[in-house]
Design an enzyme around this catalytic site. Structure first.
Site, PDB file in Angstrom:
ATOM      1  N   ASN A  15     -49.488  79.173  39.206  1.00 29.27           N
ATOM      2  CA  ASN A  15     -48.941  78.425  38.057  1.00 29.27           C
ATOM      3  C   ASN A  15     -47.581  78.930  37.592  1.00 29.27           C
ATOM      4  OD1 ASN A  15     -51.165  76.509  37.513  1.00 29.27           O
ATOM      5  ND2 ASN A  15     -52.337  78.367  37.143  1.00 29.27           N
ATOM      6  N   ASN A  78     -46.599  89.867  39.235  1.00 26.86           N
ATOM      7  CA  ASN A  78     -47.259  89.092  38.185  1.00 26.86           C
ATOM      8  C   ASN A  78     -48.327  88.270  38.891  1.00 26.86           C
ATOM      9  OD1 ASN A  78     -48.177  87.470  36.158  1.00 26.86           O
ATOM     10  ND2 ASN A  78     -46.157  86.977  35.335  1.00 26.86           N
ATOM     11  N   HIS A  84     -56.988  88.901  36.394  1.00 26.03           N
ATOM     12  CA  HIS A  84     -58.179  89.128  35.577  1.00 26.03           C
ATOM     13  C   HIS A  84     -59.490  89.147  36.345  1.00 26.03           C
ATOM     14  CE1 HIS A  84     -55.177  88.604  32.548  1.00 26.03           C
ATOM     15  NE2 HIS A  84     -55.001  87.324  32.819  1.00 26.03           N
ATOM     16  N   ASP A  91     -58.032  95.093  45.923  1.00 24.61           N
ATOM     17  CA  ASP A  91     -58.095  95.867  47.165  1.00 24.61           C
ATOM     18  C   ASP A  91     -56.730  95.939  47.849  1.00 24.61           C
ATOM     19  OD1 ASP A  91     -60.771  96.486  46.928  1.00 24.61           O
ATOM     20  OD2 ASP A  91     -61.469  94.903  48.276  1.00 24.61           O
ATOM     21  N   GLU A 102     -46.845  96.165  37.320  1.00 24.21           N
ATOM     22  CA  GLU A 102     -47.528  94.943  36.870  1.00 24.21           C
ATOM     23  C   GLU A 102     -46.715  94.338  35.734  1.00 24.21           C
ATOM     24  OE1 GLU A 102     -51.469  95.793  35.450  1.00 24.21           O
ATOM     25  OE2 GLU A 102     -51.771  93.755  34.666  1.00 24.21           O
ATOM     26  N   HIS A 104     -46.288  90.899  33.013  1.00 25.71           N
ATOM     27  CA  HIS A 104     -46.763  89.652  32.418  1.00 25.71           C
ATOM     28  C   HIS A 104     -45.731  89.187  31.404  1.00 25.71           C
ATOM     29  CE1 HIS A 104     -50.656  90.163  34.251  1.00 25.71           C
ATOM     30  NE2 HIS A 104     -50.629  91.424  33.858  1.00 25.71           N
ATOM     31  N   ILE A 105     -45.471  87.898  31.420  1.00 23.84           N
ATOM     32  CA  ILE A 105     -44.495  87.333  30.485  1.00 23.84           C
ATOM     33  C   ILE A 105     -45.056  87.398  29.064  1.00 23.84           C
ATOM     34  CG2 ILE A 105     -43.295  85.189  29.863  1.00 23.84           C
ATOM     35  CD1 ILE A 105     -43.487  84.542  32.981  1.00 23.84           C
ATOM     36  N   SER A 106     -46.313  86.984  28.926  1.00 14.74           N
ATOM     37  CA  SER A 106     -47.005  87.097  27.639  1.00 14.74           C
ATOM     38  C   SER A 106     -47.680  88.468  27.561  1.00 14.74           C
ATOM     39  CB  SER A 106     -48.045  85.978  27.510  1.00 14.74           C
ATOM     40  OG  SER A 106     -49.100  86.179  28.441  1.00 14.74           O
ATOM     41  N   ARG A 116     -58.654  87.481  29.555  1.00 17.36           N
ATOM     42  CA  ARG A 116     -57.309  88.029  29.804  1.00 17.36           C
ATOM     43  C   ARG A 116     -57.215  89.518  29.472  1.00 17.36           C
ATOM     44  NH1 ARG A 116     -54.294  83.373  30.781  1.00 17.36           N
ATOM     45  NH2 ARG A 116     -54.946  81.616  29.498  1.00 17.36           N
TER      46      ARG A 116
HETATM   47  C1  DQA Z   1     -49.551  85.844  32.790  1.00 18.00           C
HETATM   48  C2  DQA Z   1     -50.760  86.056  31.867  1.00 18.00           C
HETATM   49  C3  DQA Z   1     -52.036  85.598  32.540  1.00 18.00           C
HETATM   50  O1  DQA Z   1     -53.137  85.798  31.658  1.00 18.00           O
HETATM   51  C4  DQA Z   1     -51.969  84.130  32.888  1.00 18.00           C
HETATM   52  O2  DQA Z   1     -53.126  83.751  33.596  1.00 18.00           O
HETATM   53  C5  DQA Z   1     -50.733  83.770  33.632  1.00 18.00           C
HETATM   54  C6  DQA Z   1     -49.468  84.409  33.284  1.00 18.00           C
HETATM   55  C7  DQA Z   1     -48.232  86.168  32.080  1.00 18.00           C
HETATM   56  O3  DQA Z   1     -47.232  86.288  32.784  1.00 18.00           O
HETATM   57  O4  DQA Z   1     -48.182  86.268  30.859  1.00 18.00           O
HETATM   58  O5  DQA Z   1     -50.744  82.878  34.456  1.00 18.00           O
HETATM   59  O6  DQA Z   1     -49.682  86.717  33.899  1.00 18.00           O
END
Ligand code: DQA
Length: 155
Positions: A15, A78, A84, A91, A102, A104-106, A116
């Site tokens: 996504n 990401n 999750h 693995d 790692e 994450h934007i949010s 999450r």
């Molecule tokens: C994400 C946070 C995840 O929980 C979510 O499923 C995403 C984007 C983020 O970049 O904030 O698709 O990884």
């Protein structure tokens, strides 16, 4: 030594190809193409040849991580929703020897959905950068530079 840039992979999961259109109130207005261009630029400043990839297919991500393990390539990951619950990604990350950051934007830990609040990536990560928007990718690349002792790198 014009060929001395260290390769770094920025790998984005499901996504994230829809950035810019997808829930902009959470993920902002920057598209994936724009994110990729920013990462390449930030990487260059740090002495990295950054390659940005995105997939909605878990097997592709596992293959990319396995290749990164074989070639000891640092990774900014990401893993999106796979973060999750994917033990295949867990693995694959376990086999990495170069730095793994790692991103994450949010900030998943502050979001209401319970699912999450777990990450299969964190146990293997050098660092986690979350909740900083697109700029988190710049920070993640800086963490990799620090880990490799290459700040200000290049030739
Ligand atoms: C994400 C946070 C995840 O929980 C979510 O499923 C995403 C984007 C983020 O970049 O904030 O698709 O990884």
């Amino acid at each position: 030594m014009s060929n001395s840039l260290t390769k770094v992979l920025v790998l984005n999961g499901p996504n994230l190809g829809r950035l810019g259109k997808r829930q902009p109130e959470i993920y902002g207005h920057t598209t994936h193409d724009e994110l990729a261009a920013l990462c390449v630029g930030w990487g260059h400043t740090l002495g990295f040849a950054v390659e940005v990839r995105q997939t909605n297919h878990e097997g592709d991500m596992v293959d990319w991580l396995n290749a990164a393990a074989d070639e000891q390539i640092p990774v900014v990951l990401n893993a999106a929703a796979w973060t999750h619950y994917s033990y295949a990604i867990y693995d694959a990350c376990a086999q990495l020897t170069a730095p793994l950051v790692e991103v994450h934007i949010s900030e998943p830990l502050k979001r209401p959905e319970e699912f999450r609040h777990t990450s299969v990536i964190t146990p293997h990560a050098t660092a986690v950068v979350a909740g900083k928007g697109i700029d988190g990718y710049r920070e993640a690349l800086e963490v990799i530079a620090d880990s490799l002792g290459e700040t200000g790198g290049g030739a």
